[in-house]
Write a protein that holds these residues in place. Structure first.
Motif, PDB file in Angstrom:
ATOM      1  N   ASP A   1      24.744 -55.000 -32.086  1.00  0.00           N
ATOM      2  CA  ASP A   1      24.761 -55.016 -33.326  1.00  0.00           C
ATOM      3  C   ASP A   1      23.394 -54.961 -34.098  1.00  0.00           C
ATOM      4  OD1 ASP A   1      27.598 -57.308 -33.758  1.00  0.00           O
ATOM      5  OD2 ASP A   1      27.699 -55.137 -33.440  1.00  0.00           O
TER       6      ASP A   1
ATOM      7  N   LYS B   1      22.445 -51.199 -34.366  1.00  0.00           N
ATOM      8  CA  LYS B   1      23.374 -50.286 -34.818  1.00  0.00           C
ATOM      9  C   LYS B   1      22.880 -49.826 -36.280  1.00  0.00           C
ATOM     10  CE  LYS B   1      27.363 -51.579 -33.731  1.00  0.00           C
ATOM     11  NZ  LYS B   1      28.843 -52.137 -33.566  1.00  0.00           N
ATOM     12  N   GLY B   2      22.922 -48.363 -36.407  1.00  0.00           N
ATOM     13  CA  GLY B   2      22.560 -47.677 -37.693  1.00  0.00           C
ATOM     14  C   GLY B   2      20.856 -47.328 -37.580  1.00  0.00           C
ATOM     15  N   ARG B   3      20.474 -47.874 -36.666  1.00  0.00           N
ATOM     16  CA  ARG B   3      18.828 -47.627 -36.546  1.00  0.00           C
ATOM     17  C   ARG B   3      18.430 -46.879 -35.305  1.00  0.00           C
ATOM     18  NH1 ARG B   3      15.417 -51.626 -36.008  1.00  0.00           N
ATOM     19  NH2 ARG B   3      16.689 -53.132 -35.083  1.00  0.00           N
TER      20      ARG B   3
ATOM     21  N   THR C   1      29.193 -43.390 -27.214  1.00  0.00           N
ATOM     22  CA  THR C   1      28.290 -44.359 -27.168  1.00  0.00           C
ATOM     23  C   THR C   1      28.715 -45.701 -27.967  1.00  0.00           C
ATOM     24  OG1 THR C   1      27.677 -43.720 -29.385  1.00  0.00           O
ATOM     25  CG2 THR C   1      26.747 -42.445 -27.380  1.00  0.00           C
ATOM     26  N   ASN C   2      27.917 -46.927 -27.425  1.00  0.00           N
ATOM     27  CA  ASN C   2      28.001 -48.248 -27.951  1.00  0.00           C
ATOM     28  C   ASN C   2      26.580 -48.673 -28.227  1.00  0.00           C
ATOM     29  OD1 ASN C   2      30.585 -47.806 -25.618  1.00  0.00           O
ATOM     30  ND2 ASN C   2      30.989 -48.783 -27.727  1.00  0.00           N
ATOM     31  N   TYR C   3      26.581 -49.746 -29.044  1.00  0.00           N
ATOM     32  CA  TYR C   3      25.302 -50.064 -29.491  1.00  0.00           C
ATOM     33  C   TYR C   3      25.401 -51.650 -29.765  1.00  0.00           C
ATOM     34  CZ  TYR C   3      23.860 -45.364 -30.557  1.00  0.00           C
ATOM     35  OH  TYR C   3      23.690 -44.088 -30.199  1.00  0.00           O
TER      36      TYR C   3
ATOM     37  N   ALA D   1      22.006 -50.009 -25.771  1.00  0.00           N
ATOM     38  CA  ALA D   1      22.917 -49.057 -26.299  1.00  0.00           C
ATOM     39  C   ALA D   1      23.450 -48.549 -24.731  1.00  0.00           C
ATOM     40  CB  ALA D   1      22.205 -48.149 -27.000  1.00  0.00           C
TER      41      ALA D   1
ATOM     42  N   THR E   1      19.606 -44.397 -31.830  1.00  0.00           N
ATOM     43  CA  THR E   1      20.652 -43.438 -31.500  1.00  0.00           C
ATOM     44  C   THR E   1      20.257 -43.072 -30.018  1.00  0.00           C
ATOM     45  OG1 THR E   1      20.581 -42.498 -33.548  1.00  0.00           O
ATOM     46  CG2 THR E   1      21.652 -41.479 -31.724  1.00  0.00           C
TER      47      THR E   1
END
Length: 123
Positions: free
Chosen positions: A62, A65-67, A58-60, A49, A69
């Motif tokens: 794959d 992502k969603g888990r 922000t970027n994550y 991230a 932060t």
């Protein structure tokens, strides 16, 4: 010059949560993009991230992502990685990184690295 010190790693069961912290030295912390990377045994280090200087972008990867932060507190010179719904595949050494240019984080070539903190997720 920026020095980075990670903390918060440990052992957690699958489905659990951890929050990593990265404390940065220097008065110019707010001008740096910050990121998290990880390296599992026998694998190459990979991007997790990144966050821009203000925290507004922000970027994550794959895979997280969603888990996960990423966030930052410029008043405390600290960046965080909140990790939820952890999986055994998340087991790795997690590294904090800093660079004036966010793109260099995306490319995996930031100027500054922390020493890493171990995260182990048991099944």
């Amino acid at each position: 010059q920026v020095q980075l010190v990670e903390s918060g790693g440990g052992l957690v069961q699958a489905g659990g949560s951890l929050r990593l912290s990265c404390a940065a030295s220097g008065r110019t912390f707010s001008s740096y993009a910050m990121g998290w990377f990880r390296q599992a045994p026998g694998k190459e280090r990979e991007f997790v991230a990144r966050i821009n200087w203000s925290g507004g972008n922000t970027n994550y990867a794959d895979s997280v992502k969603g888990r996960f932060t990423i966030s930052r507190d410029n008043a405390k010179n600290t960046v965080y990685l909140q990790m939820n719904s952890l999986k055994p595949d998340d087991t790795a050494v997690y590294y904090c990184a800093a660079d004036p240019y966010s793109e260099r984080l995306r490319l995996g070539v930031p100027d500054y690295w922390g020493q890493g903190t171990q995260v182990t997720v048991s099944s």
